[in-house]
Scaffold this active site. Structure first.
Site, PDB file in Angstrom:
ATOM      1  N   ARG A  51       0.794  -1.273  -0.159  1.00  0.00           N
ATOM      2  CA  ARG A  51      -0.038   0.091  -0.083  1.00  0.00           C
ATOM      3  C   ARG A  51       0.980   1.148   0.159  1.00  0.00           C
ATOM      4  O   ARG A  51       0.658   2.311  -0.694  1.00  0.00           O
ATOM      5  CB  ARG A  51      -0.964   0.010   1.272  1.00  0.00           C
ATOM      6  CG  ARG A  51      -1.650   1.304   1.552  1.00  0.00           C
ATOM      7  CD  ARG A  51      -2.850   1.157   2.272  1.00  0.00           C
ATOM      8  NE  ARG A  51      -2.787   0.288   3.314  1.00  0.00           N
ATOM      9  CZ  ARG A  51      -2.181   0.643   4.668  1.00  0.00           C
ATOM     10  NH1 ARG A  51      -1.555   1.672   4.661  1.00  0.00           N
ATOM     11  NH2 ARG A  51      -2.341  -0.297   5.477  1.00  0.00           N
ATOM     12  N   TYR A  74     -14.278  19.672 -14.008  1.00  0.00           N
ATOM     13  CA  TYR A  74     -14.801  18.332 -13.847  1.00  0.00           C
ATOM     14  C   TYR A  74     -15.894  18.220 -12.921  1.00  0.00           C
ATOM     15  O   TYR A  74     -15.517  18.555 -11.772  1.00  0.00           O
ATOM     16  CB  TYR A  74     -13.671  17.191 -14.037  1.00  0.00           C
ATOM     17  CG  TYR A  74     -14.163  15.927 -13.881  1.00  0.00           C
ATOM     18  CD1 TYR A  74     -15.079  15.536 -14.813  1.00  0.00           C
ATOM     19  CD2 TYR A  74     -14.093  15.241 -12.640  1.00  0.00           C
ATOM     20  CE1 TYR A  74     -15.620  14.054 -14.859  1.00  0.00           C
ATOM     21  CE2 TYR A  74     -14.743  13.992 -12.501  1.00  0.00           C
ATOM     22  CZ  TYR A  74     -15.251  13.440 -13.566  1.00  0.00           C
ATOM     23  OH  TYR A  74     -16.069  12.212 -13.260  1.00  0.00           O
ATOM     24  N   ASP A 127      -5.297  20.250 -14.333  1.00  0.00           N
ATOM     25  CA  ASP A 127      -5.939  18.894 -14.604  1.00  0.00           C
ATOM     26  C   ASP A 127      -5.536  18.905 -16.206  1.00  0.00           C
ATOM     27  O   ASP A 127      -6.070  19.495 -17.102  1.00  0.00           O
ATOM     28  CB  ASP A 127      -7.656  19.097 -14.645  1.00  0.00           C
ATOM     29  CG  ASP A 127      -7.906  17.440 -14.565  1.00  0.00           C
ATOM     30  OD1 ASP A 127      -7.471  16.805 -15.272  1.00  0.00           O
ATOM     31  OD2 ASP A 127      -8.987  17.257 -14.221  1.00  0.00           O
ATOM     32  N   LYS A 167      -8.552   8.089 -18.436  1.00  0.00           N
ATOM     33  CA  LYS A 167      -8.936   8.452 -19.734  1.00  0.00           C
ATOM     34  C   LYS A 167      -7.827   8.135 -20.589  1.00  0.00           C
ATOM     35  O   LYS A 167      -7.620   7.164 -21.039  1.00  0.00           O
ATOM     36  CB  LYS A 167      -9.208  10.016 -19.669  1.00  0.00           C
ATOM     37  CG  LYS A 167     -10.446  10.418 -18.633  1.00  0.00           C
ATOM     38  CD  LYS A 167     -11.927   9.874 -19.305  1.00  0.00           C
ATOM     39  CE  LYS A 167     -12.670   9.619 -18.097  1.00  0.00           C
ATOM     40  NZ  LYS A 167     -12.652   9.749 -16.923  1.00  0.00           N
TER      41      LYS A 167
HETATM   42  C1  LIG Z   1     -11.101  16.139 -16.974  1.00  0.00           C
HETATM   43  C2  LIG Z   1     -11.266  15.199 -16.011  1.00  0.00           C
HETATM   44  N1  LIG Z   1     -10.602  15.320 -14.464  1.00  0.00           N
HETATM   45  C3  LIG Z   1     -10.811  14.567 -13.737  1.00  0.00           C
HETATM   46  C4  LIG Z   1     -11.695  13.017 -13.738  1.00  0.00           C
HETATM   47  C5  LIG Z   1     -12.188  12.323 -12.822  1.00  0.00           C
HETATM   48  O1  LIG Z   1     -10.996  11.085 -13.010  1.00  0.00           O
HETATM   49  P1  LIG Z   1     -11.713   9.646 -12.516  1.00  0.00           P
HETATM   50  O2  LIG Z   1     -13.035   9.299 -13.246  1.00  0.00           O
HETATM   51  O3  LIG Z   1     -10.586   8.794 -12.980  1.00  0.00           O
HETATM   52  O4  LIG Z   1     -12.078   9.765 -10.907  1.00  0.00           O
HETATM   53  C6  LIG Z   1     -12.269  13.169 -14.948  1.00  0.00           C
HETATM   54  C7  LIG Z   1     -12.936  11.811 -15.656  1.00  0.00           C
HETATM   55  O5  LIG Z   1     -14.046  12.112 -16.276  1.00  0.00           O
HETATM   56  C8  LIG Z   1     -12.072  14.139 -16.086  1.00  0.00           C
HETATM   57  O6  LIG Z   1     -12.593  13.955 -17.500  1.00  0.00           O
END
Ligand SMILES: Cc1ncc(COP(=O)(O)O)c(C=O)c1O
Length: 211
Positions: free
Chosen positions: A47, A99, A170, A195
């Site tokens: 972990r 997001y 991000d 993604k």
């Molecule tokens: C731009 C963006 N940031 C963060 C996330 C969150 O990621 P996760 O689905 O892996 O938790 C997503 C998921 O679609 C995303 O498109």
């Protein structure tokens, strides 16, 4: 080194014991101590750290031209750890098209703990007007999900620098193949590796890479 070469080779090495050219998946949860009780392999409990996660973190850090990476079980977990690292009362400036999962974390879990505004971070006047003495982070997401808004990373960084504010980007949609936010001045890059890093809708992951 070309980024394609980094992608293939940076996280991988020939396994010392088996000579496997692709790193084996290490299933062990615990690792053997040395005679003196130390863990010279650097691993004690999976972990905390394990060889496969270290390899992943190495390649992701190098792809983003960062110093360190930390891998998480999802993008949401990666974002969460940034929010949790902030002193209570810290103000975060977020994009209006953040997001939704990360926006909901702030709105549902961090009410009364952190302060946040969701604004048009591309409008310098609006951005500057929202900076407060307790602003610790400007969060950007470019291109954003779902509206594919583009943010001028350098412009946001130049405003943040003047106020000693960290910029977290991000970079999920662009990936380092298309955009290197650390090179443009961001302090932390975040990904949902679920993604485009994952690529095939068959894994979940998140990562933070620091400058
Ligand atoms: C731009 C963006 N940031 C963060 C996330 C969150 O990621 P996760 O689905 O892996 O938790 C997503 C998921 O679609 C995303 O498109």
């Amino acid at each position: 080194m070309k980024i394609e070469t980094i992608a293939i080779h940076a996280g991988n090495h020939t396994d010392a014991s088996s000579k496997a050219v692709i790193q084996p998946i290490v299933m062990s949860t615990t690792f053997q101590r040395d005679e003196d009780g130390e863990f010279s392999s650097g691993y004690s409990y999976s972990r905390a750290a394990n060889p496969n996660r270290t390899s992943l973190e190495n390649v992701l850090a190098q792809l983003e031209n960062g110093v360190e990476a930390a891998a998480f079980s999802s993008g949401n977990a990666a974002g969460m750890s940034v929010f949790q690292s902030l002193e209570p009362g810290t103000h975060i400036i977020c994009p209006d098209d953040m997001y939704h999962g990360l926006r909901n974390q702030l709105k549902m879990l961090f009410v009364g703990i952190l302060e946040f505004d969701f604004i048009d971070v591309n409008d310098s006047d609006v951005l500057t007007a929202h900076i407060k003495p307790n602003t610790g982070v400007i969060w950007i997401e470019t291109p954003s999900n779902p509206l594919l808004k583009i943010t001028d990373i350098k412009k946001v960084v130049s405003i943040a620098r003047g106020h000693n504010i960290k910029v977290v980007c991000d970079n999920t949609f662009a990936t380092p193949l298309c955009q290197q936010a650390l090179a443009l001045g961001a302090d932390i890059v975040m990904h949902s590796s679920t993604k485009y890093f994952g690529g095939h809708s068959d894994l979940m992951g998140g990562v933070l890479i620091t400058a």
